[in-house]
Design an enzyme around this catalytic site. Sequence first.
Site, short mmCIF file in Angstrom:
data_model
loop_
_atom_site.label_atom_id
_atom_site.label_comp_id
_atom_site.label_asym_id
_atom_site.label_seq_id
_atom_site.Cartn_x
_atom_site.Cartn_y
_atom_site.Cartn_z
N ASP A 53 11.58 -48.41 2.89
CA ASP A 53 10.25 -48.00 2.68
C ASP A 53 9.38 -49.24 2.46
O ASP A 53 8.67 -50.04 3.29
CB ASP A 53 10.32 -47.06 1.56
CG ASP A 53 8.84 -46.52 1.25
OD1 ASP A 53 7.71 -47.00 2.14
OD2 ASP A 53 8.62 -45.63 0.24
N THR A 54 9.10 -49.53 1.25
CA THR A 54 8.37 -51.10 1.02
C THR A 54 9.50 -52.23 1.05
O THR A 54 8.86 -53.22 0.70
CB THR A 54 7.64 -50.78 -0.50
OG1 THR A 54 8.71 -50.68 -1.34
CG2 THR A 54 6.75 -49.76 -0.42
N ARG A 98 14.26 -48.54 -11.74
CA ARG A 98 12.96 -48.25 -10.79
C ARG A 98 11.63 -48.45 -12.01
O ARG A 98 11.51 -47.66 -12.81
CB ARG A 98 12.86 -46.82 -10.29
CG ARG A 98 11.67 -46.63 -9.51
CD ARG A 98 11.88 -45.39 -8.47
NE ARG A 98 12.47 -45.71 -7.44
CZ ARG A 98 12.39 -46.44 -6.41
NH1 ARG A 98 11.01 -46.90 -6.03
NH2 ARG A 98 13.06 -46.64 -5.43
N LYS A 123 19.95 -51.60 -10.39
CA LYS A 123 18.60 -51.47 -10.21
C LYS A 123 18.08 -50.68 -11.09
O LYS A 123 18.43 -49.81 -11.53
CB LYS A 123 17.88 -51.45 -8.97
CG LYS A 123 17.78 -50.31 -8.36
CD LYS A 123 17.02 -49.74 -7.39
CE LYS A 123 16.87 -48.31 -6.81
NZ LYS A 123 16.07 -48.04 -5.81
N ASP A 152 21.73 -48.38 3.38
CA ASP A 152 20.73 -47.78 2.74
C ASP A 152 20.01 -46.60 3.82
O ASP A 152 20.32 -46.94 4.96
CB ASP A 152 19.54 -48.69 2.43
CG ASP A 152 18.87 -47.84 0.99
OD1 ASP A 152 19.05 -46.74 0.80
OD2 ASP A 152 18.20 -48.61 0.31
N GLN A 164 11.48 -35.99 -2.90
CA GLN A 164 10.86 -35.21 -4.03
C GLN A 164 12.00 -34.10 -4.09
O GLN A 164 11.17 -32.90 -3.88
CB GLN A 164 9.56 -34.79 -3.58
CG GLN A 164 8.39 -36.19 -3.75
CD GLN A 164 6.87 -35.81 -3.72
OE1 GLN A 164 6.80 -34.88 -4.71
NE2 GLN A 164 6.18 -36.22 -2.70
N ASP A 173 -13.12 -31.11 12.33
CA ASP A 173 -12.95 -30.68 10.81
C ASP A 173 -11.34 -31.20 10.39
O ASP A 173 -11.02 -30.81 9.24
CB ASP A 173 -13.09 -29.43 10.44
CG ASP A 173 -12.34 -28.41 11.27
OD1 ASP A 173 -11.63 -28.69 12.25
OD2 ASP A 173 -12.47 -27.03 10.82
N GLY A 174 -10.56 -31.55 11.38
CA GLY A 174 -9.23 -31.68 11.09
C GLY A 174 -8.04 -30.96 11.31
O GLY A 174 -6.96 -31.30 11.36
#
Length: 357
Positions: free
Chosen positions: A236-237, A208, A206, A232, A101, A41-42
């Site tokens: 990430d991407t 976003r 820059k 940096d 965040q 069930d995780g």
Amino acid sequence: MKIDKNKILIFGLDEQNELASEIANKLGVELAKVTVKKFSDGEWYLRLLESARYKDCYIVHSTSTPVNDNLMLLMILVDALKRDSAKSITAIIPYFGYARQDRRNNNREPIVSKLVADLLATSGINHSIFMDIHAEQLQGFFSFPTDNLSATTLLLNRYIDDIIASNKTKKVLNEEFILVSPDYGGVKRIRALADSLNLNIAIVDKKRTNINEVEVGEILGDVKDKNCIVVDDIVDTAGTMVGACKLIKSRGAKSVTCIGTHPVLAGAAYERLTEAFNNKWIDKLYITNSISLKPKFRDIKQIVTVSLANLFSQLIEVDQTCCSNYYSICNDYQTSFVEKLARCQKVNNEHKRKYKK
């Protein structure tokens, strides 16, 4: 420095076992044994296979992808150690998930970094060590002692070592180095470093446009005929990094080397970096093993991984012997880089005088 190996336990979970194993080997101990299973069930099941009673326990575990699973595993292990009467629990979290965040950008948004900090405190952690946490002020979210260290000078040392090893010192002059921040958020990160190294800085403007999408504008600073080092904390991407490097190269930079502590490398990162390497926008990318490199990136020769094992093993020795402090170790790497840079400058000056005659 000698430590009592019978008084410490080193734990590694999931993919971070590789880094944890390196640290344990350098300290001359074996990784502590733990059983970890996942129910259908995780839910996670974890059990210690050796006693942690009255021992100093060090957990090496990044809360990277899958973020929620890794975060939950960390807290479950901490709870198990606490209930087994561990003397102290130090969480070495090279990459701290949810670090970005850390504030509310819009109404009705949560501050998830604070929530995670509270969860870790509740689980029973006594002390945490982070590596290049996204923002220094995040440490204020934690109710227990934390240390945030930087891998930048460690990566710079490897970069300058590679230059010296390849006999390119004649072509690389001290005054031609420049540190570049790919956005305004990283300016504070490189300014103190640039001051201590006596180097100039440049900033890429820059905007976003969306989550994981950026629009690169202009460069503040002169990068023409310079050996640019783009610094940096997270790759990430790779949109920010590649966009910045493409712009830097178009402005006449001699070379562009990137330094990124955490290789998240999600989304279109592979395609973007491959394009950047093929088009010579980026000469090399130096990263750490704070997150295990995904298999498809391991064959890219322009990506150089520098292990954090030596640094973290030294930190544990310091913690056990109380003979120094964490930050002095990072300062040693910085001093080493400055000395190597000075050596390059001396070689170059001699080379210039020789050919001037």
